[in-house]
Design a protein around this motif. Sequence first.
Motif, PDB file in Angstrom:
ATOM      1  N   SER A 164       0.862  -1.250  -0.009  1.00 47.47           N
ATOM      2  CA  SER A 164      -0.041  -0.122   0.097  1.00 47.47           C
ATOM      3  C   SER A 164       0.821   1.354  -0.032  1.00 47.47           C
ATOM      4  CB  SER A 164      -0.797  -0.199   1.211  1.00 47.47           C
ATOM      5  OG  SER A 164      -0.224   0.024   2.360  1.00 47.47           O
ATOM      6  N   GLY A 165       0.435   2.332  -0.201  1.00 48.39           N
ATOM      7  CA  GLY A 165       1.005   3.627  -0.194  1.00 48.39           C
ATOM      8  C   GLY A 165       0.022   4.824  -0.295  1.00 48.39           C
ATOM      9  N   ALA A 166       0.789   5.915  -0.138  1.00 46.41           N
ATOM     10  CA  ALA A 166       0.228   7.337  -0.054  1.00 46.41           C
ATOM     11  C   ALA A 166      -0.247   7.715  -1.572  1.00 46.41           C
ATOM     12  CB  ALA A 166       0.899   8.432   0.868  1.00 46.41           C
ATOM     13  N   MET A 167      -1.601   8.457  -1.606  1.00 43.22           N
ATOM     14  CA  MET A 167      -1.676   8.985  -3.142  1.00 43.22           C
ATOM     15  C   MET A 167      -1.673  10.536  -2.647  1.00 43.22           C
ATOM     16  SD  MET A 167      -4.385   6.419  -4.618  1.00 43.22           S
ATOM     17  CE  MET A 167      -4.136   6.898  -6.515  1.00 43.22           C
ATOM     18  N   PHE A 168      -2.781  11.182  -2.312  1.00 45.53           N
ATOM     19  CA  PHE A 168      -2.815  12.689  -2.318  1.00 45.53           C
ATOM     20  C   PHE A 168      -3.750  13.199  -1.150  1.00 45.53           C
ATOM     21  CE2 PHE A 168      -5.684  10.916  -5.711  1.00 45.53           C
ATOM     22  CZ  PHE A 168      -6.698  11.260  -5.152  1.00 45.53           C
ATOM     23  N   VAL A 169      -3.789  14.309  -0.891  1.00 47.14           N
ATOM     24  CA  VAL A 169      -4.783  14.828   0.127  1.00 47.14           C
ATOM     25  C   VAL A 169      -5.746  16.025  -0.766  1.00 47.14           C
ATOM     26  CG1 VAL A 169      -5.018  16.016   2.108  1.00 47.14           C
ATOM     27  CG2 VAL A 169      -3.195  14.380   2.024  1.00 47.14           C
ATOM     28  N   LEU A 170      -6.800  16.181  -0.397  1.00 46.30           N
ATOM     29  CA  LEU A 170      -7.751  17.221  -1.039  1.00 46.30           C
ATOM     30  C   LEU A 170      -8.574  18.045  -0.137  1.00 46.30           C
ATOM     31  CD1 LEU A 170      -9.496  15.277  -3.878  1.00 46.30           C
ATOM     32  CD2 LEU A 170      -7.667  16.438  -4.205  1.00 46.30           C
ATOM     33  N   GLY A 180     -13.522  30.500  -0.277  1.00 47.03           N
ATOM     34  CA  GLY A 180     -14.837  29.791   0.230  1.00 47.03           C
ATOM     35  C   GLY A 180     -14.738  29.155   1.658  1.00 47.03           C
ATOM     36  N   GLN A 181     -15.911  28.807   2.168  1.00 50.49           N
ATOM     37  CA  GLN A 181     -15.906  28.107   3.243  1.00 50.49           C
ATOM     38  C   GLN A 181     -15.148  26.852   3.242  1.00 50.49           C
ATOM     39  OE1 GLN A 181     -19.957  26.816   4.372  1.00 50.49           O
ATOM     40  NE2 GLN A 181     -19.280  25.750   6.109  1.00 50.49           N
ATOM     41  N   LYS A 182     -14.181  26.416   4.199  1.00 48.53           N
ATOM     42  CA  LYS A 182     -13.759  25.222   4.345  1.00 48.53           C
ATOM     43  C   LYS A 182     -14.591  24.007   4.573  1.00 48.53           C
ATOM     44  CE  LYS A 182      -9.972  27.510   3.822  1.00 48.53           C
ATOM     45  NZ  LYS A 182      -9.239  27.298   2.463  1.00 48.53           N
ATOM     46  N   LEU A 183     -14.607  23.011   3.679  1.00 50.34           N
ATOM     47  CA  LEU A 183     -15.430  21.756   3.795  1.00 50.34           C
ATOM     48  C   LEU A 183     -14.879  20.775   4.289  1.00 50.34           C
ATOM     49  CD1 LEU A 183     -17.258  22.430   0.279  1.00 50.34           C
ATOM     50  CD2 LEU A 183     -17.940  23.221   2.662  1.00 50.34           C
ATOM     51  N   GLY A 184     -13.501  20.550   4.696  1.00 47.36           N
ATOM     52  CA  GLY A 184     -13.011  19.376   5.225  1.00 47.36           C
ATOM     53  C   GLY A 184     -11.927  18.965   4.216  1.00 47.36           C
ATOM     54  N   THR A 185     -11.300  17.880   4.613  1.00 50.95           N
ATOM     55  CA  THR A 185     -10.228  17.351   4.058  1.00 50.95           C
ATOM     56  C   THR A 185     -10.558  15.420   3.825  1.00 50.95           C
ATOM     57  OG1 THR A 185      -8.798  18.825   5.286  1.00 50.95           O
ATOM     58  CG2 THR A 185      -7.730  16.842   4.104  1.00 50.95           C
ATOM     59  N   SER A 186      -9.954  15.082   2.488  1.00 45.97           N
ATOM     60  CA  SER A 186      -9.892  13.873   2.344  1.00 45.97           C
ATOM     61  C   SER A 186      -8.470  13.473   2.110  1.00 45.97           C
ATOM     62  CB  SER A 186     -10.888  13.460   1.044  1.00 45.97           C
ATOM     63  OG  SER A 186     -12.145  13.917   1.417  1.00 45.97           O
ATOM     64  N   THR A 187      -8.264  12.233   2.606  1.00 44.53           N
ATOM     65  CA  THR A 187      -6.887  11.759   2.471  1.00 44.53           C
ATOM     66  C   THR A 187      -6.808  10.347   1.814  1.00 44.53           C
ATOM     67  OG1 THR A 187      -6.027  12.736   4.340  1.00 44.53           O
ATOM     68  CG2 THR A 187      -4.790  10.914   3.639  1.00 44.53           C
ATOM     69  N   TYR A 188      -6.140  10.313   0.626  1.00 43.70           N
ATOM     70  CA  TYR A 188      -6.351   9.040  -0.408  1.00 43.70           C
ATOM     71  C   TYR A 188      -5.049   8.103  -0.201  1.00 43.70           C
ATOM     72  CZ  TYR A 188      -9.955  11.509  -2.226  1.00 43.70           C
ATOM     73  OH  TYR A 188     -11.337  12.171  -2.424  1.00 43.70           O
ATOM     74  N   ASN A 189      -5.391   6.833  -0.233  1.00 42.55           N
ATOM     75  CA  ASN A 189      -4.297   5.776  -0.161  1.00 42.55           C
ATOM     76  C   ASN A 189      -4.651   4.705  -1.147  1.00 42.55           C
ATOM     77  OD1 ASN A 189      -2.125   6.573   2.102  1.00 42.55           O
ATOM     78  ND2 ASN A 189      -4.240   6.820   2.681  1.00 42.55           N
ATOM     79  N   TRP A 190      -3.634   4.028  -1.694  1.00 43.49           N
ATOM     80  CA  TRP A 190      -3.853   2.848  -2.556  1.00 43.49           C
ATOM     81  C   TRP A 190      -3.629   1.676  -2.036  1.00 43.49           C
ATOM     82  CZ3 TRP A 190       0.206  -0.093  -3.596  1.00 43.49           C
ATOM     83  CH2 TRP A 190       1.540   0.193  -3.468  1.00 43.49           C
ATOM     84  N   SER A 191      -3.846   0.283  -2.310  1.00 46.42           N
ATOM     85  CA  SER A 191      -3.368  -0.889  -1.706  1.00 46.42           C
ATOM     86  C   SER A 191      -3.592  -1.960  -2.818  1.00 46.42           C
ATOM     87  CB  SER A 191      -4.090  -1.213  -0.504  1.00 46.42           C
ATOM     88  OG  SER A 191      -5.476  -1.286  -0.549  1.00 46.42           O
ATOM     89  N   VAL A 192      -3.109  -2.948  -2.704  1.00 48.80           N
ATOM     90  CA  VAL A 192      -3.299  -4.157  -3.535  1.00 48.80           C
ATOM     91  C   VAL A 192      -3.819  -5.255  -2.580  1.00 48.80           C
ATOM     92  CG1 VAL A 192      -2.363  -5.939  -5.336  1.00 48.80           C
ATOM     93  CG2 VAL A 192      -1.427  -3.542  -5.271  1.00 48.80           C
ATOM     94  N   GLU A 193      -5.181  -6.146  -2.907  1.00 56.70           N
ATOM     95  CA  GLU A 193      -5.585  -6.932  -2.048  1.00 56.70           C
ATOM     96  C   GLU A 193      -6.248  -8.187  -2.703  1.00 56.70           C
ATOM     97  OE1 GLU A 193      -8.450  -5.003   0.287  1.00 56.70           O
ATOM     98  OE2 GLU A 193      -7.263  -3.418   0.864  1.00 56.70           O
TER      99      GLU A 193
END
Length: 251
Positions: A164-170, A180-193
């Motif tokens: 697995s590994g890190a991808m990006f943050v939005l 604009g008003q802040k709406l939050g954060t999403s953190t993405y990762n990948w993995s092979v399963e």
Amino acid sequence: MNYLPKHTSPPFALTVTVTLAALLAACGGGGGGGASGGGSAPPPVIAPGPVVTGGVDINAAWRDYLGAPHTWAMSGKTPDARAFDLSVIMKPGANRSFALTGASGQTIDQSIRFTIAGANPVSSDGTLYFNGASMVGVSTTNGACFGLRGTMPALPGASAVGTSGAMFVLDGNAGCTPNGQKLGTSTYNWSVENDGALTMFCLTTRQENASATPIGSDAYCFEASPAGTLGAKAKFTITRPDGSTITGRNF
């Protein structure tokens, strides 16, 4: 019973996360188990699992996700045993400018449809912007944008099952403007399963609201060849902060 969240939805597949998290809250989702007893009995002997071989080209799988048309239809049941259906439709689009930053990128439109017995259907539409394998951002039809924080690392090629590994943050902004008003954060990762005989490329997302409070996570997994070509089989799992989950699949 209300299934819709009262705050602005996060990007693409994450819109489903918030909807299903609200569903779980309404229906008392999740489950658990436990063990009791004591004594000095030795632990059971567990045979080792099979040796897993193979893997997926992560960079190619991500490019396939962004650049090719796909339709994944999945189904499952809520904790109170009501059937639901979830579809994710990806349609490549033209090169356009991302409103939040002005950066130009290739696009793919994503439509999500969610239906459940006894409730109104839920839909969510958005556009993903990207350059090559790098994410640029996401715009939604409700006027919100989620832009890339910093830079996205280069994704690896062939990666074995279990890696697995890190991808990006939005970061989200209402009105698709930096002020604009802040709406939050999403953190993405990948993995092979692995799921039985299937090897799957998985995208996992952790979400926080504008106050940096965790609001859940989701994992979407897609059948993938070693070369990174995504197939028709898919599954997802939505997890709330309290650990309760809802899951669906098409195999």
